[in-house]
Design an enzyme around this catalytic site. Structure first.
Site, mmCIF file in Angstrom:
data_model
loop_
_atom_site.group_PDB
_atom_site.id
_atom_site.type_symbol
_atom_site.label_atom_id
_atom_site.label_comp_id
_atom_site.label_asym_id
_atom_site.label_seq_id
_atom_site.Cartn_x
_atom_site.Cartn_y
_atom_site.Cartn_z
ATOM 1 N N ASP A 44 14.141 53.323 1.445
ATOM 2 C CA ASP A 44 14.371 54.576 1.970
ATOM 3 C C ASP A 44 15.316 55.370 1.281
ATOM 4 O OD1 ASP A 44 12.461 53.888 4.809
ATOM 5 O OD2 ASP A 44 13.963 52.255 3.981
ATOM 6 N N ASP A 101 14.292 60.532 3.754
ATOM 7 C CA ASP A 101 12.988 59.978 3.967
ATOM 8 C C ASP A 101 13.307 59.692 5.373
ATOM 9 O OD1 ASP A 101 10.813 58.466 3.761
ATOM 10 O OD2 ASP A 101 11.612 56.537 3.385
ATOM 11 N N GLU A 148 10.105 64.966 3.217
ATOM 12 C CA GLU A 148 8.778 64.382 3.182
ATOM 13 C C GLU A 148 8.007 65.087 4.231
ATOM 14 O OE1 GLU A 148 6.376 60.729 1.591
ATOM 15 O OE2 GLU A 148 7.202 60.483 3.702
#
Length: 165
Positions: free
Chosen positions: A140, A7, A67
Site C-alpha cells: 500500500d 492508497d 485513487e
C-alpha cells in the site's frame, strides 16, 4: 512541489510524500496508517482520520493524489474503503490541501508508460524513480508513492487546466 499520495483503506492506508523539482523525484517520507482488525469500525475510521491528519501536518503537501474508487467484487469491502476514503478527503479539506483523483490505469501509464502494467512493474519503476534500495512495504505504501509520482507527471496539465476534485 510536494505531493502526498494515498492508497485508501481502513486496515492499511499507504502514504508517500514525494518532492518533484525540475523533473526529478525525491521521497520526502512514506509509511502506512494501520488499524486493528478487532476495533469497532467507527474507531478505525477515527484512527485513519487522525493518522492522515498527522501525516499532512508533518509532510505539508501542496496536493493530495488519491485513487478513484471502483466497485470491485466484494461490496462490503468497497463500502468500507469508501468510508475510509471519505475521512481521508475530510482530512485534506481540513488541512486545505487540494485533492486530485487518478484511476489505476492512469497511475500505471504515468509511472511505467504502459496503462496495463502489472503491480510488480509499477512498484519497481517507483523504486527506480525515487532512487530507493528496495520497494517500500507494505504494498500500500509503494502504491501511494506511485500515486504521488503519477500526479507529478500529470500536474502541469491538471493544475493548469482543471480544478481539483
Amino acid at each position: 512541489m510536494r505531493v502526498l499520495g494515498i492508497d485508501p483503506g481502513y486496515a492499511i492506508v499507504g502514504w508517500g510524500a514525494v518532492d518533484y523539482t525540475g523533473n526529478r523525484f525525491a521521497p520526502a517520507a512514506f509509511g502506512a496508517v494501520t488499524t486493528e482488525a478487532g476495533q469497532p469500525f467507527e474507531e478505525r475510521l477515527l484512527a485513519v482520520h487522525r493518522g492522515v491528519r498527522q501525516v499532512m501536518e508533518s509532510c505539508r503537501p501542496e496536493a493530495l493524489a488519491i485513487e478513484q474508487l471502483f466497485y470491485q467484487h466484494n461490496q462490503t469491502t468497497v463500502i468500507g474503503v469508501a468510508e475510509a476514503r471519505g475521512v481521508i478527503l475530510l482530512a485534506a479539506a481540513e488541512a486545505g490541501v487540494p485533492v486530485f483523483e487518478y484511476t489505476p490505469m492512469q497511475v500505471k501509464q504515468a509511472v511505467t508508460g504502459y496503462g496495463k502494467a502489472v503491480k510488480k512493474q509499477v512498484q519497481e519503476m517507483t523504486r527506480v524513480l525515487l532512487h530507493l534500495e528496495k520497494v517500500p512495504k507494505p504494498d500500500d505504501t509503494a502504491d501511494a508513492l506511485a500515486m504521488a509520482i503519477a500526479h507529478c507527471h500529470c500536474s502541469r496539465s491538471r493544475l493548469a487546466g482543471q480544478p481539483p476534485r
